[in-house]
Design a protein around this motif. Structure first.
Motif, PDB file in Angstrom:
ATOM      1  N   ALA A  28      57.104   1.103  14.498  1.00 25.16           N
ATOM      2  CA  ALA A  28      56.821   0.475  13.206  1.00 25.16           C
ATOM      3  C   ALA A  28      56.115   1.420  12.244  1.00 25.16           C
ATOM      4  O   ALA A  28      56.167   1.226  11.027  1.00 25.16           O
ATOM      5  CB  ALA A  28      55.987  -0.783  13.411  1.00 25.16           C
ATOM      6  N   GLY A  29      55.434   2.425  12.773  1.00 28.40           N
ATOM      7  CA  GLY A  29      54.747   3.383  11.920  1.00 28.40           C
ATOM      8  C   GLY A  29      53.569   2.779  11.176  1.00 28.40           C
ATOM      9  O   GLY A  29      52.979   1.780  11.600  1.00 28.40           O
ATOM     10  N   GLU A  30      53.259   3.365  10.021  1.00 30.61           N
ATOM     11  CA  GLU A  30      52.104   2.913   9.242  1.00 30.61           C
ATOM     12  C   GLU A  30      52.299   1.505   8.692  1.00 30.61           C
ATOM     13  O   GLU A  30      51.329   0.790   8.432  1.00 30.61           O
ATOM     14  CB  GLU A  30      51.846   3.886   8.087  1.00 30.61           C
ATOM     15  CG  GLU A  30      51.281   5.229   8.519  1.00 30.61           C
ATOM     16  CD  GLU A  30      49.900   5.098   9.130  1.00 30.61           C
ATOM     17  OE1 GLU A  30      49.096   4.283   8.636  1.00 30.61           O
ATOM     18  OE2 GLU A  30      49.634   5.808  10.113  1.00 30.61           O
ATOM     19  N   ARG A  31      53.538   1.114   8.508  1.00 31.93           N
ATOM     20  CA  ARG A  31      53.809  -0.218   7.957  1.00 31.93           C
ATOM     21  C   ARG A  31      53.317  -1.310   8.901  1.00 31.93           C
ATOM     22  O   ARG A  31      52.885  -2.368   8.466  1.00 31.93           O
ATOM     23  CB  ARG A  31      55.306  -0.366   7.702  1.00 31.93           C
ATOM     24  CG  ARG A  31      55.708  -1.714   7.116  1.00 31.93           C
ATOM     25  CD  ARG A  31      57.188  -1.722   6.749  1.00 31.93           C
ATOM     26  NE  ARG A  31      57.581  -3.011   6.184  1.00 31.93           N
ATOM     27  CZ  ARG A  31      57.984  -4.043   6.906  1.00 31.93           C
ATOM     28  NH1 ARG A  31      58.060  -3.943   8.233  1.00 31.93           N
ATOM     29  NH2 ARG A  31      58.330  -5.184   6.324  1.00 31.93           N
ATOM     30  N   GLY A  32      53.399  -1.056  10.199  1.00 32.56           N
ATOM     31  CA  GLY A  32      52.897  -2.012  11.170  1.00 32.56           C
ATOM     32  C   GLY A  32      53.884  -3.116  11.493  1.00 32.56           C
ATOM     33  O   GLY A  32      54.993  -3.189  10.945  1.00 32.56           O
ATOM     34  N   ILE A  33      53.467  -3.998  12.380  1.00 33.72           N
ATOM     35  CA  ILE A  33      54.316  -5.084  12.851  1.00 33.72           C
ATOM     36  C   ILE A  33      53.409  -6.251  13.247  1.00 33.72           C
ATOM     37  O   ILE A  33      52.301  -6.044  13.752  1.00 33.72           O
ATOM     38  CB  ILE A  33      55.202  -4.613  14.030  1.00 33.72           C
ATOM     39  CG1 ILE A  33      56.195  -5.693  14.442  1.00 33.72           C
ATOM     40  CG2 ILE A  33      54.359  -4.162  15.215  1.00 33.72           C
ATOM     41  CD1 ILE A  33      57.246  -5.177  15.443  1.00 33.72           C
ATOM     42  N   SER A  34      53.866  -7.460  13.009  1.00 38.31           N
ATOM     43  CA  SER A  34      53.042  -8.631  13.309  1.00 38.31           C
ATOM     44  C   SER A  34      53.200  -9.054  14.770  1.00 38.31           C
ATOM     45  O   SER A  34      54.168  -8.680  15.443  1.00 38.31           O
ATOM     46  CB  SER A  34      53.431  -9.801  12.400  1.00 38.31           C
ATOM     47  OG  SER A  34      54.711 -10.313  12.764  1.00 38.31           O
ATOM     48  N   GLU A  37      56.470 -10.880  15.272  1.00 37.00           N
ATOM     49  CA  GLU A  37      57.615  -9.972  15.408  1.00 37.00           C
ATOM     50  C   GLU A  37      57.623  -9.323  16.787  1.00 37.00           C
ATOM     51  O   GLU A  37      58.687  -9.135  17.399  1.00 37.00           O
ATOM     52  CB  GLU A  37      57.547  -8.903  14.322  1.00 37.00           C
ATOM     53  CG  GLU A  37      57.818  -9.415  12.912  1.00 37.00           C
ATOM     54  CD  GLU A  37      57.569  -8.347  11.871  1.00 37.00           C
ATOM     55  OE1 GLU A  37      58.534  -7.942  11.205  1.00 37.00           O
ATOM     56  OE2 GLU A  37      56.397  -7.913  11.726  1.00 37.00           O
ATOM     57  N   ALA A  65      46.660  -3.303  10.227  1.00 38.88           N
ATOM     58  CA  ALA A  65      47.272  -2.532   9.133  1.00 38.88           C
ATOM     59  C   ALA A  65      47.408  -3.393   7.885  1.00 38.88           C
ATOM     60  O   ALA A  65      48.219  -3.106   7.007  1.00 38.88           O
ATOM     61  CB  ALA A  65      48.635  -2.007   9.568  1.00 38.88           C
ATOM     62  N   ARG A  68      50.556  -9.603   5.891  1.00 37.41           N
ATOM     63  CA  ARG A  68      51.883  -9.728   5.310  1.00 37.41           C
ATOM     64  C   ARG A  68      52.170 -11.200   5.066  1.00 37.41           C
ATOM     65  O   ARG A  68      51.860 -12.045   5.915  1.00 37.41           O
ATOM     66  CB  ARG A  68      52.917  -9.122   6.259  1.00 37.41           C
ATOM     67  CG  ARG A  68      54.323  -9.028   5.702  1.00 37.41           C
ATOM     68  CD  ARG A  68      55.243  -8.353   6.696  1.00 37.41           C
ATOM     69  NE  ARG A  68      54.777  -7.010   7.033  1.00 37.41           N
ATOM     70  CZ  ARG A  68      55.154  -6.338   8.113  1.00 37.41           C
ATOM     71  NH1 ARG A  68      55.985  -6.900   8.982  1.00 37.41           N
ATOM     72  NH2 ARG A  68      54.700  -5.124   8.341  1.00 37.41           N
ATOM     73  N   VAL A  78      49.028  -7.739  10.447  1.00 43.81           N
ATOM     74  CA  VAL A  78      49.953  -6.689  10.890  1.00 43.81           C
ATOM     75  C   VAL A  78      49.165  -5.640  11.662  1.00 43.81           C
ATOM     76  O   VAL A  78      48.072  -5.228  11.252  1.00 43.81           O
ATOM     77  CB  VAL A  78      50.662  -6.047   9.676  1.00 43.81           C
ATOM     78  CG1 VAL A  78      51.570  -4.910  10.124  1.00 43.81           C
ATOM     79  CG2 VAL A  78      51.462  -7.101   8.929  1.00 43.81           C
ATOM     80  N   ARG A  80      49.152  -1.812  13.837  1.00 42.65           N
ATOM     81  CA  ARG A  80      49.795  -0.491  13.894  1.00 42.65           C
ATOM     82  C   ARG A  80      49.200   0.310  15.044  1.00 42.65           C
ATOM     83  O   ARG A  80      48.118   0.014  15.549  1.00 42.65           O
ATOM     84  CB  ARG A  80      49.566   0.274  12.586  1.00 42.65           C
ATOM     85  CG  ARG A  80      48.108   0.590  12.306  1.00 42.65           C
ATOM     86  CD  ARG A  80      47.922   1.501  11.100  1.00 42.65           C
ATOM     87  NE  ARG A  80      46.520   1.764  10.834  1.00 42.65           N
ATOM     88  CZ  ARG A  80      45.813   2.725  11.447  1.00 42.65           C
ATOM     89  NH1 ARG A  80      46.403   3.511  12.353  1.00 42.65           N
ATOM     90  NH2 ARG A  80      44.541   2.904  11.153  1.00 42.65           N
TER      91      ARG A  80
END
Length: 387
Positions: A28-34, A37, A65, A68, A78, A80
């Motif tokens: 997911a990188g810097e954007r992150g993931i919940s 998800e 992170a 969202r 989120v 990361r």
């Protein structure tokens, strides 16, 4: 997390399910993931994911992170990966040069260096140079380092950490490189063939499982095989000894003791400055691999290829295309590409020998065992997460 110099202790990674979550955080990188998800991607229950992510945050491996917007209810938190929570050293010991890199959990190279090396020198000198290179990239910051991945010319025993008769350097036969370097550095050490390390690094970058051969032409010639998305080492780490297939009976002597080996013929052409002939010989070996294994792709690498990548890609492709026409093969010809980066992909792949198992990303095609095989995995979708 234990940030001592003796290697980081990661109790949160005892579980296969935790490795799956950690790998998704990395992707997911810097954007992150919940968390929602993560549950959907892994098949784990939300409760299990919450338990895992809490442990990962407690170990300093994951962090918030931001938030969202959701389709209903309060915004989702989120998460990361924290890249600098751990590092690995990748070390490539070639016959005349060493390359060392420091890689964080995200796979980013944060430090590197290259230095001359004489692999024919006494073992104590080579080990001293290797240990010094590891110390140099670690610096004075006492960064958490999980271990050292070492890539060397084969043949060798990956599981036992012991070198065999390295072509041109028979004095290394039986040398316990893994244990000796671990004693010098105070870190866990994994060793593998240089071609396997590079192939591993390339496989981890592929979005989907694939079959390909990585052909490395530098001070020697070898291959790394990825079959079904998994690195194929063979029962004795003997798979991929590509350079020592005989293509000319009673041909020129080779450093391995044989005659007419593809490595000897290819390097002889390189020494003469005949790139076209070197590429043709390399293509002949590649065609044998394609015919034997029906692979999807051929990837060329190594400093010799890097010196004229277009010529080598063109020459190998010409041989493969000719074979395809002769065999009446249908569809598109087998693609041939250059990896780029010279010998750098070998060192970066060596670091992944340490990092990839933490993310559950390594599977050995010869054993069917994944990187987490020594862990006790819990079934995806289980109501709880096993430690």
């Amino acid at each position: 997390m234990n940030r001592s110099n003796s290697g980081a202790n990661l109790p949160a990674l005892r579980s296969h399910n935790a490795a799956l979550v950690l790998d998704l955080l990395r992707a997911a990188g810097e954007r992150g993931i919940s968390r929602l998800e993560l549950a959907g991607r892994t098949g784990l229950t939300p409760q299990a994911v919450s338990k895992i992510t809490a442990r990962l945050r407690g170990e300093g491996l994951a962090a918030e992170a931001g938030r969202r917007a959701s389709t209903g209810g309060k915004p989702r938190t989120v998460l990361r990966l924290v890249p600098d929570a751990g590092h690995a050293v990748g070390l490539h010991l070639d016959r005349d040069e060493l390359t060392v890199v420091l890689v964080d959990l995200a796979g980013t190279v944060t430090a590197s260096r290259t230095a001359p090396l004489d692999l024919g020198a006494p073992a104590d000198e080579v080990l001293g140079a290797a240990a010094g290179a590891v110390a140099a990239v670690r610096g004075q910051d006492a960064l958490p380092v999980l271990g050292v991945g070492v890539a060397v010319p084969g043949p060798l025993d990956h599981r036992g950490g012991v070198l065999h008769r390295v072509t041109g350097f028979p004095q290394w036969d039986g040398y316990p490189l893994r244990d000796e370097l671990a004693a010098r550095t105070g870190l866990p050490v994994v060793i593998d063939k240089d071609t396997n390390a590079a192939a591993l690094g390339l496989a981890l970058q592929a979005p989907d499982p694939a079959d390909f051969a990585y052909l490395h032409l530098g001070t020697g010639l070898g291959s790394g095989l990825v079959l079904g998305g998994a690195l194929h080492r063979g029962a004795r780490t003997g798979a991929g000894e590509f350079g020592h297939q005989t293509v000319q009976l009673d041909g020129v002597p080779c450093g391995c003791g044989g005659r007419g080996c593809i490595e000897a013929l290819c390097l002889a052409a390189v020494d003469r400055g005949d790139v076209a002939e070197a590429a043709r010989v390399l293509g002949t070996g590649a065609a044998n691999l394609v015919g034997l294994l029906d692979i999807d792709r051929v990837v060329l690498g190594g400093r010799t290829v890097a010196a004229d990548p277009d010529a080598y890609v063109r020459g190998v492709r010409t041989v493969l295309d000719a074979r395809a026409r002769r065999d009446g093969a249908e569809g598109a010809p087998v693609p041939v590409v250059a990896a780029g980066g010279g010998d750098r992909p070998v060192a970066e792949g060596a670091a992944q020998l340490v990092l990839a198992p933490l993310f559950g990303r390594v599977g050995d095609a010869d054993t069917g065992r994944g990187a987490g095989a020594d862990r006790q995995p819990g079934p995806a979708g289980a109501s709880g997460e096993r430690a």
